[in-house]
Enzyme design. Structure first.
Site, PDB file in Angstrom:
ATOM      1  N   CYS A 236       0.806  -1.228   0.000  1.00 47.21           N
ATOM      2  CA  CYS A 236       0.000   0.000   0.000  1.00 47.21           C
ATOM      3  C   CYS A 236       0.835   1.271   0.000  1.00 47.21           C
ATOM      4  CB  CYS A 236      -0.911   0.008   1.229  1.00 47.21           C
ATOM      5  SG  CYS A 236      -2.231  -1.190   1.045  1.00 47.21           S
ATOM      6  N   PRO A 237       0.394   2.312  -0.684  1.00 46.60           N
ATOM      7  CA  PRO A 237      -0.849   2.433  -1.465  1.00 46.60           C
ATOM      8  C   PRO A 237      -0.761   1.849  -2.885  1.00 46.60           C
ATOM      9  CG  PRO A 237       0.308   4.522  -1.457  1.00 46.60           C
ATOM     10  CD  PRO A 237       1.126   3.590  -0.605  1.00 46.60           C
ATOM     11  N   LYS A 321      16.076  -2.639   4.810  1.00 53.05           N
ATOM     12  CA  LYS A 321      16.162  -1.374   5.550  1.00 53.05           C
ATOM     13  C   LYS A 321      17.496  -1.335   6.283  1.00 53.05           C
ATOM     14  CE  LYS A 321      14.038   2.111   7.760  1.00 53.05           C
ATOM     15  NZ  LYS A 321      14.681   3.208   7.076  1.00 53.05           N
TER      16      LYS A 321
HETATM   17  C1  SAM Z   1       7.140   1.847   2.399  1.00 52.01           C
HETATM   18  S1  SAM Z   1       5.499   1.296   2.482  1.00 52.01           S
HETATM   19  C2  SAM Z   1       5.281   0.535   0.953  1.00 52.01           C
HETATM   20  C3  SAM Z   1       5.055   1.458  -0.168  1.00 52.01           C
HETATM   21  C4  SAM Z   1       4.672   0.734  -1.444  1.00 52.01           C
HETATM   22  N1  SAM Z   1       5.755  -0.133  -1.905  1.00 52.01           N
HETATM   23  C5  SAM Z   1       4.347   1.694  -2.546  1.00 52.01           C
HETATM   24  O1  SAM Z   1       5.100   1.769  -3.515  1.00 52.01           O
HETATM   25  O2  SAM Z   1       3.323   2.380  -2.468  1.00 52.01           O
HETATM   26  C6  SAM Z   1       5.601  -0.038   3.552  1.00 52.01           C
HETATM   27  C7  SAM Z   1       4.293  -0.795   3.693  1.00 52.01           C
HETATM   28  O3  SAM Z   1       4.589  -2.027   4.343  1.00 52.01           O
HETATM   29  C8  SAM Z   1       3.440  -2.376   5.082  1.00 52.01           C
HETATM   30  N2  SAM Z   1       3.824  -3.400   6.060  1.00 52.01           N
HETATM   31  C9  SAM Z   1       4.707  -3.319   7.063  1.00 52.01           C
HETATM   32  N3  SAM Z   1       4.760  -4.498   7.731  1.00 52.01           N
HETATM   33  C10 SAM Z   1       3.898  -5.327   7.120  1.00 52.01           C
HETATM   34  C11 SAM Z   1       3.516  -6.669   7.313  1.00 52.01           C
HETATM   35  N4  SAM Z   1       4.034  -7.406   8.304  1.00 52.01           N
HETATM   36  N5  SAM Z   1       2.591  -7.212   6.490  1.00 52.01           N
HETATM   37  C12 SAM Z   1       2.065  -6.503   5.472  1.00 52.01           C
HETATM   38  N6  SAM Z   1       2.401  -5.218   5.239  1.00 52.01           N
HETATM   39  C13 SAM Z   1       3.302  -4.639   6.042  1.00 52.01           C
HETATM   40  C14 SAM Z   1       2.979  -1.060   5.684  1.00 52.01           C
HETATM   41  O4  SAM Z   1       1.600  -1.127   6.033  1.00 52.01           O
HETATM   42  C15 SAM Z   1       3.252  -0.089   4.547  1.00 52.01           C
HETATM   43  O5  SAM Z   1       2.091   0.135   3.773  1.00 52.01           O
END
Ligand code: SAM
Length: 373
Positions: A236-237, A321
């Site tokens: 997301c998004p 990260k």
């Molecule tokens: C940096 S954002 C991703 C942005 C996405 N790649 C984009 O281009 O729009 C990181 C995402 O990882 C999700 N996230 C973190 N830990 C997670 C988990 N254990 N399972 C699923 N989603 C996770 C967060 O909710 C967040 O939306």
């Protein structure tokens, strides 16, 4: 990929210069020290905090023809650009900077394609950029006059050998050259991309840059195409899913957040509000696993290995990260683990890792599976 065999002059090289992100000069220096620690070439790394570059100086100069085969841009994770240095930092005399540069440029049997005058990607560098552009004009003219450069059509891409003058002030420069197929072809080593107006997030540029950086152009449409399936963990998004959908790939998007409506309306994305560490591919093995979850790099490493070793995904692109401390050591350890465990599982793969321009405190890894052994 077929590599052509360009002319490489018989220059003596005194060290390596790598451009990097402003705040990563110390990691760049650590990486260069570790890189040369594995070779028979002794020397020392040098950097200034927040300089946007680091150098490695050899104790004994090396032949360009040999060293350019031993030091590979693709293997240096924090490097945006790789330059082979011909001189220690040069003082540019205020009344004749051009001659100061020419005085250290060695003669060669053949002219090089061009010369670029660059500045570090830092605040200080920004103030120098206007000066660098102005300085480049008389410098190139003088270099052509001395037959150090051949004439290049205006705006023709740089495909040959190139001189790099990295200005750190109006009176100091690092001088060296880069070789085709062993460097970034972008100015300052920065691949600037235009944000697509309909993309859900700026993060989309990270995956776009990764695809360009890691996958040869000729293979991109082969590896991402209609009918292929992908899983996007931490979607997301939807910036990364957007890049996949744009290439016709169907996506399982996994996250607890909200996906962009327009992306969902394409019909190519299925959304799963589950934990990315628990999701398994709904319709069987997928071509691509991509992952941008902000999580501990060790956890993401284990997860990627699990998918790849089980054969749930053929290829993967994911972010590791970087922690606050021991950044280089941590990410190196993760990469070593990936390589070791994939080898143990008899998987033939290529692994590339880069701190890309659109990344902040993360490194992007691309694992491409060849055929199974
Ligand atoms: C940096 S954002 C991703 C942005 C996405 N790649 C984009 O281009 O729009 C990181 C995402 O990882 C999700 N996230 C973190 N830990 C997670 C988990 N254990 N399972 C699923 N989603 C996770 C967060 O909710 C967040 O939306």
């Amino acid at each position: 990929m077929k590599l052509s065999n360009p002319f490489v002059p018989d220059f003596k090289i005194i060290g390596i210069l790598c451009y990097c992100r402003e705040t990563y000069a110390s990691q760049m220096a650590d990486e260069l020290s570790a890189y040369f620690a594995q070779s028979a070439i002794s020397g020392y790394s040098k950097f200034s905090k927040h300089a946007g570059f680091a150098c490695y100086y050899f104790h004994q100069s090396q032949a360009l023809r040999t060293i350019s085969k031993q030091v590979l841009f693709s293997e240096l994770m924090f490097a945006r650009q790789l330059v082979f240095l011909v001189a220690h930092p040069v003082h540019l005399h205020e009344d004749d900077r051009v001659s100061s540069v020419l005085s250290v440029i060695p003669e060669s049997e053949q002219a090089l394609q061009t010369c670029v005058v660059e500045v570090p990607d830092t605040e200080a560098g920004k103030h120098l950029s206007k000066f660098s552009r102005k300085f480049a004009v008389p410098l190139r003219q003088a270099m052509r006059g001395k037959e150090l450069l051949y004439r290049r059509k205006f705006n023709k891409p740089i495909t040959g050998l190139c001189w790099h003058i990295l200005l750190t002030s109006s009176d100091k420069a690092h001088i060296g050259l880069s070789l085709p197929q062993n460097r970034s072809n972008h100015e300052n080593g920065i691949h600037r991309l235009k944000m697509p107006h309909d993309a859900p997030s700026r993060s989309t540029l990270k995956l776009e840059e990764a695809i360009y950086a890691f996958i040869p152009k000729a293979e991109q449409s082969e590896l991402f195409r209609e009918g292929y399936r992908a899983v996007d963990l931490g979607a997301c998004p939807g910036g990364w899913s957007y890049q996949l959908v744009k290439r016709g790939v169907q996506v399982e998007a996994v996250d607890n957040g909200k996906m962009q409506n327009e992306l969902m309306a394409t019909g190519l994305v299925e959304y799963y509000a589950v934990d990315g560490f628990k999701h398994r591919p709904v319709y069987g093995p997928v071509q691509w696993l991509v992952c941008d979850m902000i999580e501990q790099p060790q956890r993401v490493t284990e997860l990627m290995l699990d998918w790849l070793v089980r054969g749930d995904a053929k290829h993967a692109i994911f972010n590791l990260k970087l922690p606050m401390q021991d950044r280089f050591a941590t990410v190196t350890q993760c990469i070593r683990q990936l390589e070791q465990e994939l080898k143990q599982a008899n998987i033939a793969f290529s692994l590339q890792a880069k701190h890309l321009y659109h990344n902040r405190d993360e490194v992007t890894v691309c694992i491409l599976r060849q055929s199974d052994l």
